[in-house]
Design an enzyme around this catalytic site. Structure first.
Site, PDB file in Angstrom:
ATOM      1  N   LYS A   4       0.956  -1.347   0.015  1.00 41.79           N
ATOM      2  CA  LYS A   4       0.033   0.077   0.143  1.00 41.79           C
ATOM      3  C   LYS A   4       1.021   1.300   0.057  1.00 41.79           C
ATOM      4  CE  LYS A   4      -3.886  -2.330   2.454  1.00 41.79           C
ATOM      5  NZ  LYS A   4      -5.043  -2.265   3.340  1.00 41.79           N
ATOM      6  N   TYR A  40     -12.711  -2.406  -3.436  1.00 43.25           N
ATOM      7  CA  TYR A  40     -13.038  -2.547  -1.827  1.00 43.25           C
ATOM      8  C   TYR A  40     -14.580  -2.466  -1.891  1.00 43.25           C
ATOM      9  CZ  TYR A  40      -8.064  -2.586   0.151  1.00 43.25           C
ATOM     10  OH  TYR A  40      -7.075  -3.039   0.290  1.00 43.25           O
ATOM     11  N   ASN A  58      -2.100  -0.036   6.487  1.00 40.60           N
ATOM     12  CA  ASN A  58      -1.521  -1.197   7.111  1.00 40.60           C
ATOM     13  C   ASN A  58      -0.574  -1.652   6.304  1.00 40.60           C
ATOM     14  OD1 ASN A  58      -3.605  -2.079   5.466  1.00 40.60           O
ATOM     15  ND2 ASN A  58      -4.509  -3.251   6.764  1.00 40.60           N
ATOM     16  N   HIS A  62      -1.834  -5.676   1.798  1.00 45.68           N
ATOM     17  CA  HIS A  62      -3.312  -6.577   1.578  1.00 45.68           C
ATOM     18  C   HIS A  62      -2.998  -7.727   1.183  1.00 45.68           C
ATOM     19  CE1 HIS A  62      -7.234  -7.377   0.253  1.00 45.68           C
ATOM     20  NE2 HIS A  62      -6.748  -7.897  -0.908  1.00 45.68           N
ATOM     21  N   GLU A 118      -9.227 -10.676  -7.434  1.00 42.75           N
ATOM     22  CA  GLU A 118      -8.403  -9.501  -7.034  1.00 42.75           C
ATOM     23  C   GLU A 118      -7.245  -9.658  -8.159  1.00 42.75           C
ATOM     24  OE1 GLU A 118      -7.527  -9.625  -3.032  1.00 42.75           O
ATOM     25  OE2 GLU A 118      -9.438  -8.972  -2.335  1.00 42.75           O
TER      26      GLU A 118
HETATM   27  P1  CMP Z   1      -7.134  -4.886   3.709  1.00 35.41           P
HETATM   28  O1  CMP Z   1      -6.501  -6.074   4.092  1.00 35.41           O
HETATM   29  O2  CMP Z   1      -6.644  -4.272   2.525  1.00 35.41           O
HETATM   30  O3  CMP Z   1      -8.698  -5.128   3.836  1.00 35.41           O
HETATM   31  C1  CMP Z   1      -9.607  -4.137   3.996  1.00 35.41           C
HETATM   32  C2  CMP Z   1      -8.997  -2.885   4.669  1.00 35.41           C
HETATM   33  O4  CMP Z   1      -9.814  -1.844   5.101  1.00 35.41           O
HETATM   34  C3  CMP Z   1      -7.673  -3.486   5.719  1.00 35.41           C
HETATM   35  O5  CMP Z   1      -6.943  -3.995   5.171  1.00 35.41           O
HETATM   36  C4  CMP Z   1      -7.745  -1.830   6.363  1.00 35.41           C
HETATM   37  O6  CMP Z   1      -6.618  -1.383   5.445  1.00 35.41           O
HETATM   38  C5  CMP Z   1      -9.252  -1.302   6.351  1.00 35.41           C
HETATM   39  N1  CMP Z   1      -9.589  -1.374   7.447  1.00 35.41           N
HETATM   40  C6  CMP Z   1     -10.257  -2.819   7.978  1.00 35.41           C
HETATM   41  N2  CMP Z   1     -10.854  -2.428   9.138  1.00 35.41           N
HETATM   42  C7  CMP Z   1     -10.599  -1.450   9.374  1.00 35.41           C
HETATM   43  C8  CMP Z   1     -11.033  -0.792  10.680  1.00 35.41           C
HETATM   44  N3  CMP Z   1     -11.741  -1.361  11.666  1.00 35.41           N
HETATM   45  N4  CMP Z   1     -10.929   0.542  10.774  1.00 35.41           N
HETATM   46  C9  CMP Z   1     -10.107   1.192   9.658  1.00 35.41           C
HETATM   47  N5  CMP Z   1      -9.674   0.519   8.580  1.00 35.41           N
HETATM   48  C10 CMP Z   1     -10.037  -0.727   8.568  1.00 35.41           C
END
Ligand code: CMP
Length: 360
Positions: free
Chosen positions: A99, A137, A203, A206, A217
């Site tokens: 990311k 998403y 984070n 993914h 995906e």
């Molecule tokens: P990812 O694995 O890319 O899948 C969905 C994304 O949404 C996740 O990583 C985070 O980047 C975001 N995400 C999921 N849960 C939360 C949450 N509770 N609060 C904020 N961001 C979230």
């Protein structure tokens, strides 16, 4: 593994004396764990079928290095359709994303990917528009973090990768750790999100959560040619091509990381396969100049390469400086701080680093 099969692999060995890459077929007999080798060029038996306890079935996969009587052999391909069919079909694929908050860490993350035993099938850096991120998403539409997430994912370059291994989906999710970066730091401090993530939404990585999402995906990122803009900037830059031997040997991440550590910006990355004709055109300036031109063309079209756009002031000259002399043996003596010297720790790595190229 079925009880009585012969598996065949195309392997390469750099003959240090002749400075030639020699190719062999390595056979592994599952019934008794014996191995056998044929010299391809000379069409003769190179090693008669014998027990070789140093090699087990688990050691034999694309990109692996196995040692047979002190020869470091790199497995570059399957040797027959049977072996390919048997070994590929049980492999799983997943989509991995690096990311925007971890884009600059691509070298370290790629290194971790290879170290964990994944094969990278496809890779490209790209930009998502806000609309692209919303579509990708879509399952999270309506959730409180959806706007922040899609804004973040379209805020900068990302890298999409197809990762292949046994159980790739769960394996990659384990490597990246819990979704929330803070939780990852508490519960899995060595995970990628713990190391490179920022917070709950930002984070670092993914990973697909099921075979069905992996399919969707991977199609989203790799089967829509021309949809996503490249991240290359085409100024203050040079091209660095990491050649097939390096990619297959799984050290591309370490090399990208070295380039970044030297202060360069790696602004774009893409994995691609060159046909022989394309490789010959790309290397044409060396035709009739370097005696190993044909060998270079052969190698360049021998598997996936990774092209990098590398940026800095006076990028072409600066990159040549940090790469060092073409021959890593010389590099170690003359310029020990260079990339070729650093990645020339042993015979195998030597030969890979000599195949790292930089040009305009
Ligand atoms: P990812 O694995 O890319 O899948 C969905 C994304 O949404 C996740 O990583 C985070 O980047 C975001 N995400 C999921 N849960 C939360 C949450 N509770 N609060 C904020 N961001 C979230």
């Amino acid at each position: 593994m079925p009880a009585d099969n012969r598996y065949a692999f195309l392997v390469e060995w750099l003959d240090p004396q002749a400075q030639l890459v020699r190719q062999y077929l390595l056979f592994f007999y599952s019934i008794d764990g014996t191995v056998e080798m044929d010299d391809i060029k000379n069409r003769r038996k190179f090693l008669r079928r014998c027990e070789y306890p140093g090699i087990s079935f688990q050691d034999l996969y694309l990109g692996a290095t196995v040692s047979v009587y002190s020869r470091e052999l790199v497995i570059v391909d399957y040797g027959d359709e049977f072996t390919k069919g048997q070994l590929e079909q049980k492999k799983e694929k997943t989509l991995a994303l690096i990311k925007p908050d971890a884009f600059l860490k691509v070298g370290k993350i790629l290194n971790a990917i290879y170290k964990d035993g994944f094969r990278v099938g496809r890779m490209r850096s790209l930009h998502l528009s806000r609309g692209d991120a919303q579509e990708f998403y879509a399952e999270h539409r309506g959730k409180p973090f959806y706007d922040e997430l899609t804004e973040f994912m379209s805020s900068g370059p990302i890298v999409a990768l197809e990762l292949i291994s046994d159980g790739a989906i769960q394996k990659w999710r384990k490597l990246i750790g819990p979704t929330n970066t803070f939780k990852a730091r508490d519960e899995a401090p060595s995970s990628l999100r713990a190391q490179f993530g920022t917070d709950g939404t930002r984070n670092a990585c993914h990973g697909s959560d099921s075979p069905a999402s992996a399919d969707r995906e991977l199609n989203f990122f790799f089967n829509q040619p021309g949809r996503f803009p490249v991240t290359a900037r085409f100024n203050n830059c040079t091209l660095c091509v990491i050649k097939p031997h390096v990619v297959k040997a799984g050290v591309a991440g370490a090399i990208v990381d070295s380039i970044v550590e030297e202060g360069f910006e790696v602004s774009a990355a893409e994995m691609f396969n060159l046909t022989r004709v394309n490789a010959a055109e790309f290397l044409e300036v060396y035709k009739g100049v370097l005696p190993e031109y044909n060998l270079m063309v052969e190698e360049m079209s021998n598997g996936p390469c990774i092209a990098l756009e590398v940026r800095s002031e006076h990028a072409v000259q600066a990159m040549r400086e940090v790469m060092g002399p073409h021959d890593p043996e010389l590099a170690r003596v003359l310029r020990p701080q260079t990339i070729r010297s650093k990645h020339g720790l042993d015979k195998v790595i030597d030969r890979k680093s000599t195949r790292l190229n930089s040009s305009h």
